[in-house]
Design a protein around this motif. Structure first.
Motif, PDB file in Angstrom:
ATOM      1  N   LYS A  27     -35.119  31.421 -13.541  1.00 47.81           N
ATOM      2  CA  LYS A  27     -35.871  31.670 -14.788  1.00 47.81           C
ATOM      3  C   LYS A  27     -35.409  32.952 -15.473  1.00 47.81           C
ATOM      4  O   LYS A  27     -35.384  33.050 -16.697  1.00 47.81           O
TER       5      LYS A  27
ATOM      6  N   GLN B 193     -34.067  27.805  -7.412  1.00 47.51           N
ATOM      7  CA  GLN B 193     -35.464  27.647  -7.853  1.00 47.51           C
ATOM      8  C   GLN B 193     -35.849  28.669  -8.921  1.00 47.51           C
ATOM      9  O   GLN B 193     -35.094  28.910  -9.830  1.00 47.51           O
ATOM     10  N   SER B 194     -37.009  29.309  -8.757  1.00 46.53           N
ATOM     11  CA  SER B 194     -37.547  30.146  -9.838  1.00 46.53           C
ATOM     12  C   SER B 194     -36.700  31.348 -10.211  1.00 46.53           C
ATOM     13  O   SER B 194     -36.899  31.916 -11.277  1.00 46.53           O
TER      14      SER B 194
ATOM     15  N   GLU C 131     -37.287  16.775  -7.183  1.00 42.71           N
ATOM     16  CA  GLU C 131     -38.269  17.449  -8.038  1.00 42.71           C
ATOM     17  C   GLU C 131     -38.577  16.631  -9.284  1.00 42.71           C
ATOM     18  O   GLU C 131     -39.728  16.565  -9.718  1.00 42.71           O
TER      19      GLU C 131
ATOM     20  N   TYR D  89     -43.833  21.096  -1.424  1.00 45.39           N
ATOM     21  CA  TYR D  89     -44.298  20.224  -2.506  1.00 45.39           C
ATOM     22  C   TYR D  89     -43.137  19.543  -3.231  1.00 45.39           C
ATOM     23  O   TYR D  89     -43.332  18.575  -3.958  1.00 45.39           O
ATOM     24  N   ILE D  90     -41.921  20.088  -3.030  1.00 39.43           N
ATOM     25  CA  ILE D  90     -40.729  19.340  -3.436  1.00 39.43           C
ATOM     26  C   ILE D  90     -40.152  18.801  -2.123  1.00 39.43           C
ATOM     27  O   ILE D  90     -39.687  19.588  -1.286  1.00 39.43           O
TER      28      ILE D  90
ATOM     29  N   GLY E 137     -38.355  33.095  -5.574  1.00 41.00           N
ATOM     30  CA  GLY E 137     -38.379  31.647  -5.803  1.00 41.00           C
ATOM     31  C   GLY E 137     -38.912  30.956  -4.564  1.00 41.00           C
ATOM     32  O   GLY E 137     -38.830  31.510  -3.457  1.00 41.00           O
ATOM     33  N   ILE E 138     -39.419  29.743  -4.736  1.00 43.52           N
ATOM     34  CA  ILE E 138     -39.991  29.046  -3.589  1.00 43.52           C
ATOM     35  C   ILE E 138     -38.936  28.583  -2.585  1.00 43.52           C
ATOM     36  O   ILE E 138     -39.271  28.068  -1.531  1.00 43.52           O
TER      37      ILE E 138
ATOM     38  N   PHE F 254     -47.985  30.597 -10.128  1.00 41.76           N
ATOM     39  CA  PHE F 254     -46.808  30.307 -10.954  1.00 41.76           C
ATOM     40  C   PHE F 254     -46.898  28.948 -11.644  1.00 41.76           C
ATOM     41  O   PHE F 254     -46.287  28.719 -12.672  1.00 41.76           O
TER      42      PHE F 254
ATOM     43  N   ASN G 264     -44.046  28.864 -14.532  1.00 42.06           N
ATOM     44  CA  ASN G 264     -43.383  27.591 -14.846  1.00 42.06           C
ATOM     45  C   ASN G 264     -43.503  27.182 -16.315  1.00 42.06           C
ATOM     46  O   ASN G 264     -42.521  26.756 -16.921  1.00 42.06           O
TER      47      ASN G 264
ATOM     48  N   TYR H  66     -44.744  36.379  -8.857  1.00 38.50           N
ATOM     49  CA  TYR H  66     -45.945  35.531  -8.879  1.00 38.50           C
ATOM     50  C   TYR H  66     -47.183  36.417  -9.023  1.00 38.50           C
ATOM     51  O   TYR H  66     -47.110  37.472  -9.651  1.00 38.50           O
TER      52      TYR H  66
ATOM     53  N   TYR I 123     -34.643  22.005 -16.862  1.00 34.02           N
ATOM     54  CA  TYR I 123     -35.377  22.961 -16.028  1.00 34.02           C
ATOM     55  C   TYR I 123     -35.215  22.603 -14.538  1.00 34.02           C
ATOM     56  O   TYR I 123     -34.938  23.471 -13.708  1.00 34.02           O
TER      57      TYR I 123
ATOM     58  N   ASN J 124     -45.432  20.082 -13.566  1.00 32.98           N
ATOM     59  CA  ASN J 124     -44.568  20.653 -14.601  1.00 32.98           C
ATOM     60  C   ASN J 124     -44.529  19.744 -15.828  1.00 32.98           C
ATOM     61  O   ASN J 124     -44.489  20.194 -16.963  1.00 32.98           O
TER      62      ASN J 124
HETATM   63  N1  GLU Z   1     -38.651  24.191  -9.273  1.00 33.55           N
HETATM   64  C1  GLU Z   1     -39.853  24.850  -8.872  1.00 33.55           C
HETATM   65  C2  GLU Z   1     -41.018  24.390  -9.697  1.00 33.55           C
HETATM   66  O1  GLU Z   1     -40.931  24.314 -10.873  1.00 33.55           O
HETATM   67  C3  GLU Z   1     -39.668  26.326  -8.970  1.00 33.55           C
HETATM   68  C4  GLU Z   1     -40.857  27.073  -8.502  1.00 33.55           C
HETATM   69  C5  GLU Z   1     -40.573  28.427  -7.952  1.00 33.55           C
HETATM   70  O2  GLU Z   1     -39.536  28.694  -7.363  1.00 33.55           O
HETATM   71  O3  GLU Z   1     -41.477  29.254  -8.135  1.00 33.55           O
HETATM   72  O4  GLU Z   1     -42.059  24.084  -9.199  1.00 33.55           O
END
Ligand code: GLU
Length: 329
Positions: free
Chosen positions: A78, A74-75, A169, A38-39, A269-270, A107, A125, A252, A200, A176
Motif C-alpha cells: 500500500k 500484502q499490505s 484472495e 482468512y486468505i 502486512g498480514i 485495517f 484496505n 494497523y 489491488y 474488500n
Molecule cells: N490482501 C490483504 C487484504 O486486503 C492485505 C491485508 C494486510 O496485509 O493488511 O485483506
C-alpha cells in the motif's frame, strides 16, 4: 554512528550484524501469535520462518535468518502504490480521494469519513483500494505493468505476482469487495471496481523476500533512490507524504503505540512482514508470519522495538545522540 555507516567502517558493520544476529537468536523461540488464515493460501505458510535485514543508505546489507524466502508483500504494497498514485495525480488531487487520518479501527473496517466520504487513509484496505483505483493506464494490463515496474525500481529486479495467492484472495475477498461497492456508491471510485480490486489483489500478491523489504525501505530512507542500483524509484517530493502516513497509520490499530515506543515510519502486512524507514540512514525489513491480535508480526514488533532502543532510532529521542550504537539505557 549509524548515520555514518559505510563500507570502510568495519566496526559498525560488524556491530549491526551482531545486533541483528542477537535479536534473531533472542526471538526465534518466541511462539506467540497465529498466521493469517482468512486468505486460504496464506494459512499454508511455515510459522517458524524468521529473518531480519537492514540496508543502509550507502548500500550495505546485513541479513540473518530466512532472508531468501519469498512471500507475498500484502499490505506493505500500500505504501508503494500510494507513491505511484501521488506521482500520477499529485498531492492535492489524491487528498480529495483518500484522507490521511489514522482510524484506530481494524485495517479491514468497512468505514468511510462521514463528511467527505473519503476512506480515512491509504494504509487501511478501503483507502488502499481507492488509491489503487487511481493508478493510471489505459487497460488492466497496462496498470498492472506500471505497478510491477514501480516495484522493480524499488527492489532492483523483476517482480512477479503469486497467482495462487492472488486467486485465493480474489475468490474470498468479499469484505474488500464490499468496501469497493461502498466507495462506488459515494463516487469515490470511478473505475470498474472488479478491475480495481484485481489490481489491488495483484499488488498484495507480489512476491518479495526480507532483503527486498529492507531495500525498499532503504530506498524511501534514501530520498527515493535505490541504494543498491542507484535508480530513482519515486520522485523525492512525495517521500514526506509517504513517510507521514506510514508514521501515523502504518501499523494497523497499533500505529499510535508504535509511534510512541518505536518512533519510526513503518508498515506491516498480514504476511508477517514489516518495513521500517530511518530517514537518511537505513531501511529495516523483518519477516515472521505469526501475527498478534491487531495483525502485526509478533516477532517483528519485538525486533523493531529493540532495534529502536539499541540503535536510538526513535525520531524524537533527544536523550542520547541519535543514531549512536550502544546507547541503550
Ligand atoms: N490482501 C490483504 C487484504 O486486503 C492485505 C491485508 C494486510 O496485509 O493488511 O485483506
Amino acid at each position: 554512528m549509524v548515520n555514518q555507516v559505510n563500507s570502510g567502517d568495519l566496526e559498525i558493520n560488524s556491530s549491526l550484524l551482531t545486533v541483528i544476529n542477537d535479536l534473531h537468536s533472542q526471538y526465534k523461540s518466541l511462539s506467540e501469535g497465529a498466521v493469517a488464515n482468512y486468505i486460504p493460501e496464506l494459512a499454508k505458510v511455515n510459522p517458524d520462518l524468521f529473518s531480519i535485514c537492514i540496508v543502509s543508505v550507502d548500500g550495505q546489507d546485513y541479513k540473518v535468518g530466512d532472508w531468501e524466502q519469498f512471500f507475498t508483500i500484502q499490505s506493505i504494497s500500500k505504501v508503494f502504490a500510494y507513491g505511484l498514485a501521488l506521482e500520477d495525480h499529485g498531492r492535492n488531487y489524491i487528498l480529495t480521494r483518500v484522507g490521511v487520518e489514522p482510524t484506530g479501527d481494524a485495517f479491514n473496517a468497512i468505514i468511510l469519513d462521514e463528511q467527505s466520504k473519503r476512506p480515512y487513509n491509504p494504509m487501511v484496505n478501503a483507502g488502499a483500494i481507492a488509491t489503487t483505483s487511481l493508478i493510471k493506464g489505459s487497460a488492466p494490463t497496462e496498470r498492472l505493468n506500471r505497478m510491477l515496474e514501480m516495484f522493480r525500481r524499488y527492489i532492483g529486479r523483476d517482480v512477479f505476482v503469486d497467482i495462487s495467492v492472488f486467486t485465493s484472495e480474489r475468490s474470498t475477498g468479499h469484505r474488500n469487495r464490499a468496501m469497493a461497492h461502498l466507495m462506488l456508491n459515494f463516487g469515490m471510485i470511478d473505475q470498474n471496481i472488479e478491475q480495481a480490486l484485481d489490481l489491488y489483489f495483484q499488488q498484495c500478491a507480489v512476491l518479495v523476500n526480507c532483503r527486498d523489504l529492507a531495500v525498499m525501505a532503504a530506498t524511501l530512507a534514501n530520498r527515493g533512490i535505490n541504494p543498491i542500483t542507484k535508480e530513482r524509484a519515486i520522485d523525492k517530493r512525495y517521500i514526506k507524504d509517504i513517510l507521514s502516513v506510514m508514521y501515523t497509520c502504518g501499523m494497523y490499530n497499533f500505529a499510535g503505540e508504535w509511534a510512541y515506543k518505536i518512533g519510526i515510519p513503518a508498515k506491516s502486512g498480514i504476511c508477517g512482514g514489516i518495513i521500517a524507514v530511518v530517514p537518511n540512514k537505513m531501511g529495516i525489513g523483518v519477516f515472521s508470519p505469526p501475527l498478534d491480535a491487531r495483525g502485526n508480526s509478533v516477532r517483528g514488533v519485538k525486533v523493531c522495538e529493540e532495534l529502536s532502543q539499541r540503535l536510538s532510532l526513535h525520531l524524537f529521542d533527544c536523550s542520547s545522540e541519535n543514531g549512536k550504537l550502544g546507547t541503550e539505557e
